[in-house]
Design a protein around this motif. Structure first.
Motif, PDB file in Angstrom:
ATOM      1  N   GLY A 167       0.872  -1.113   0.035  1.00 46.78           N
ATOM      2  CA  GLY A 167      -0.069  -0.026   0.179  1.00 46.78           C
ATOM      3  C   GLY A 167       0.746   1.258  -0.078  1.00 46.78           C
ATOM      4  O   GLY A 167       0.345   2.293  -0.326  1.00 46.78           O
ATOM      5  N   LEU A 168       2.110   1.299   0.392  1.00 42.79           N
ATOM      6  CA  LEU A 168       2.935   2.334   0.247  1.00 42.79           C
ATOM      7  C   LEU A 168       3.934   2.141  -0.940  1.00 42.79           C
ATOM      8  O   LEU A 168       4.050   0.941  -1.582  1.00 42.79           O
ATOM      9  CB  LEU A 168       3.899   2.535   1.594  1.00 42.79           C
ATOM     10  N   SER A 176       8.061   8.131  -2.427  1.00 45.59           N
ATOM     11  CA  SER A 176       7.857   7.419  -1.420  1.00 45.59           C
ATOM     12  C   SER A 176       8.067   8.679  -0.055  1.00 45.59           C
ATOM     13  O   SER A 176       7.372   8.705   0.912  1.00 45.59           O
ATOM     14  CB  SER A 176       9.098   6.334  -0.965  1.00 45.59           C
ATOM     15  N   GLN A 204      -0.312   6.746  -0.939  1.00 47.37           N
ATOM     16  CA  GLN A 204      -0.962   5.265  -1.063  1.00 47.37           C
ATOM     17  C   GLN A 204      -1.271   4.686  -2.290  1.00 47.37           C
ATOM     18  O   GLN A 204      -1.886   5.586  -3.079  1.00 47.37           O
ATOM     19  CB  GLN A 204      -2.022   4.904   0.073  1.00 47.37           C
ATOM     20  N   ARG A 205      -0.662   3.470  -2.570  1.00 51.29           N
ATOM     21  CA  ARG A 205      -1.050   2.834  -3.629  1.00 51.29           C
ATOM     22  C   ARG A 205      -0.770   1.479  -3.770  1.00 51.29           C
ATOM     23  O   ARG A 205       0.133   1.072  -3.175  1.00 51.29           O
ATOM     24  CB  ARG A 205      -0.173   3.355  -5.132  1.00 51.29           C
ATOM     25  N   ASN A 206      -1.845   0.575  -4.058  1.00 54.50           N
ATOM     26  CA  ASN A 206      -1.815  -0.819  -4.278  1.00 54.50           C
ATOM     27  C   ASN A 206      -2.175  -1.501  -5.570  1.00 54.50           C
ATOM     28  O   ASN A 206      -3.500  -2.031  -5.320  1.00 54.50           O
ATOM     29  CB  ASN A 206      -2.375  -1.610  -3.068  1.00 54.50           C
ATOM     30  N   GLY A 278      -5.809   3.426  -3.838  1.00 54.03           N
ATOM     31  CA  GLY A 278      -5.093   4.175  -2.811  1.00 54.03           C
ATOM     32  C   GLY A 278      -5.526   5.689  -3.027  1.00 54.03           C
ATOM     33  O   GLY A 278      -6.621   5.918  -3.104  1.00 54.03           O
ATOM     34  N   SER A 279      -4.226   6.497  -2.924  1.00 56.21           N
ATOM     35  CA  SER A 279      -4.568   7.876  -3.215  1.00 56.21           C
ATOM     36  C   SER A 279      -5.306   8.299  -4.412  1.00 56.21           C
ATOM     37  O   SER A 279      -6.117   9.302  -4.370  1.00 56.21           O
ATOM     38  CB  SER A 279      -3.321   8.573  -2.953  1.00 56.21           C
ATOM     39  N   ASP A 289      -1.410  11.674  -6.174  1.00 55.06           N
ATOM     40  CA  ASP A 289      -0.607  10.725  -7.054  1.00 55.06           C
ATOM     41  C   ASP A 289       0.048  11.117  -8.282  1.00 55.06           C
ATOM     42  O   ASP A 289      -0.957  11.349  -9.223  1.00 55.06           O
ATOM     43  CB  ASP A 289      -1.377   9.521  -7.075  1.00 55.06           C
TER      44      ASP A 289
END
Length: 439
Positions: A167-168, A176, A204-206, A278-279, A289
């Motif tokens: 997620g990060l 980051s 946040q990104r997944n 995520g974001s 993002d």
């Protein structure tokens, strides 16, 4: 502080704005390593540089005592655009507890979606050029048609995932360290406050770990082609329930196979936001993002394809009855200077840019093959010159060594001849051959 009225219109350059030039936006995956690095460095520079022309409002008009107590704050060049995207889609406070109007959005869910984001990208591109002094800079796009996953989610580009913290982003990525803002609309509504630019944690990104029942995969070439085949820009209520509407299909509120509006699935533009999980998945905070920029550049290119294919007159854009803020003559919120929706319902050529994949074959070869090759050659020419000089020095040293050895052998022969040898010595000849072989 404020907008510089001396800035050139989009597509014009030079001290007197007399130079008309067409810029070309290119596929991010086809940039050279140097071009990729430059794009990432420009993004980070914008994130860490305070805007010299703009501030953001940190309080409502009521909190400012009807304007007598100004509440504003400095903002970075990049975060300025995050805030503008938030502000355009935020809910409206009508006064009193829980009195919030949620059915309002000046940049989404109606006719203004595509012109608004076109101006957003043009404005962002212009600010990056001013910040860096690089007036040849153009936004790259990510062509996500038929992509098996997030091809740009690498540390070389927009940041890979953190293997130990899903997620990060990977600590090896510069992104980051970025902090997000304007990601808590529920809290803003509860307190009746504006996003004030306060940091709200990391990006946040997944990608791919989203709800598969809503988004099965990224959009396909066939789905894009279906959207382009739709002849009507807007239909019916001109909102997310519109059927057979090009805008609604591209935005992602209708089925890309038949054009019928649906609430159970997200497609096209919307599917990318959901896929990133995520974001990017929150409307108001999605611009945090940096993938937002390259994603919307490709969405804009599809809009451009549709405009060129169907060549609609200005009258096709709705002049009345669209949701608030979306009619032709309405000004886009919250851009300064002012831009009208209908003024950007025109080909990108009117604003001085196009897309590499839409060029004719000869121009496309120049942009995607020859120019990157020449750029790479320009990057390494100093190394090549240096290597040539070093090679010449090494060759000169070797030649000097050979000459020195040869002269020594000649002196030995002359000394032996002076001692009266009349018969050649076989050993001497063998030694001469041996030296030659060794050399």
């Amino acid at each position: 502080m404020g907008v510089n009225c001396g800035d050139c219109k989009f597509g014009y350059f030079g001290a007197n704005c007399a130079e008309r030039r067409e810029s070309i936006r290119r596929n991010i995956l086809q940039l050279t390593p140097a071009e990729k690095n430059k794009f990432i460095s420009y993004l980070n520079l914008a994130k860490t540089t305070i805007s010299t022309q703009y501030v953001i409002a940190t309080g409502t008009y009521a909190e400012m005592n009807n304007g007598t107590t100004p509440l504003f704050a400095d903002i970075s060049v990049y975060d300025l655009f995050v805030w503008m995207h938030y502000y355009s889609s935020r809910d409206a406070f009508l006064g009193g507890a829980n009195n919030v109007w949620t059915a309002i959005d000046f940049a989404h869910e109606s006719a203004g979606f595509l012109p608004w984001h076109r101006v957003f990208l043009l404005h962002w591109e212009h600010e990056i050029r001013k910040l860096t002094g690089d007036y040849n800079f153009t936004i790259p796009y990510w062509d996500w048609r038929d992509a098996p996953g997030c091809e740009v989610c690498t540390d070389e580009l927009m940041g890979a995932g953190n293997p130990s913290k899903p997620g990060l982003l990977d600590p090896a990525s510069i992104f980051s360290a970025w902090k997000v803002m304007c990601t808590q609309p529920g809290e803003y509504n509860r307190l009746e406050i504006l996003c004030n630019g306060t940091s709200e944690g990391p990006i946040q990104r997944n990608p791919g770990s989203h709800d598969r029942s809503r988004v099965a995969r990224l959009p396909t070439s066939a789905e894009v082609e279906f959207c382009l085949s739709l002849t009507e820009y807007e239909t019916g209520p001109m909102d997310r329930t519109a059927n057979m509407s090009f805008r609604n299909a591209l935005e992602g509120f209708s089925n890309p196979a038949n054009g019928i509006a649906t609430t159970s699935q997200s497609s096209m533009h919307n599917s990318l936001h959901v896929f990133m999980n995520g974001s990017m998945s929150s409307v108001q905070g999605s611009a945090n993002d940096p993938i937002f920029i390259i994603h919307h550049a490709f969405v804009d290119s599809i809009f451009e394809q549709w405009l060129r294919r169907h060549n609609p007159p200005r009258t096709v854009y709705p002049t009345a009855n669209a949701p608030i803020g979306h009619n032709d003559g309405y000004y886009m919120v919250p851009f300064m200077p002012l831009f009208r929706n209908g003024d950007y319902f025109l080909s990108s050529k009117e604003f001085g840019y196009t897309y590499a994949y839409m060029l004719d074959p000869g121009q496309r070869f120049l942009q995607e093959v020859l120019n990157p090759y020449l750029d790479q050659a320009q990057q390494i020419w100093r190394w090549l010159v240096g290597a040539g000089i070093i090679g010449a020095l090494v060759a000169a040293i070797v030649a000097a060594a050979i000459a020195l050895v040869w002269r020594r052998q000649q002196r030995k022969k002359r000394r032996r001849a002076s001692f009266g040898e009349t018969q050649p010595l076989l050993q001497s000849s063998e030694e001469d051959a041996s030296y030659q072989t060794n050399l």
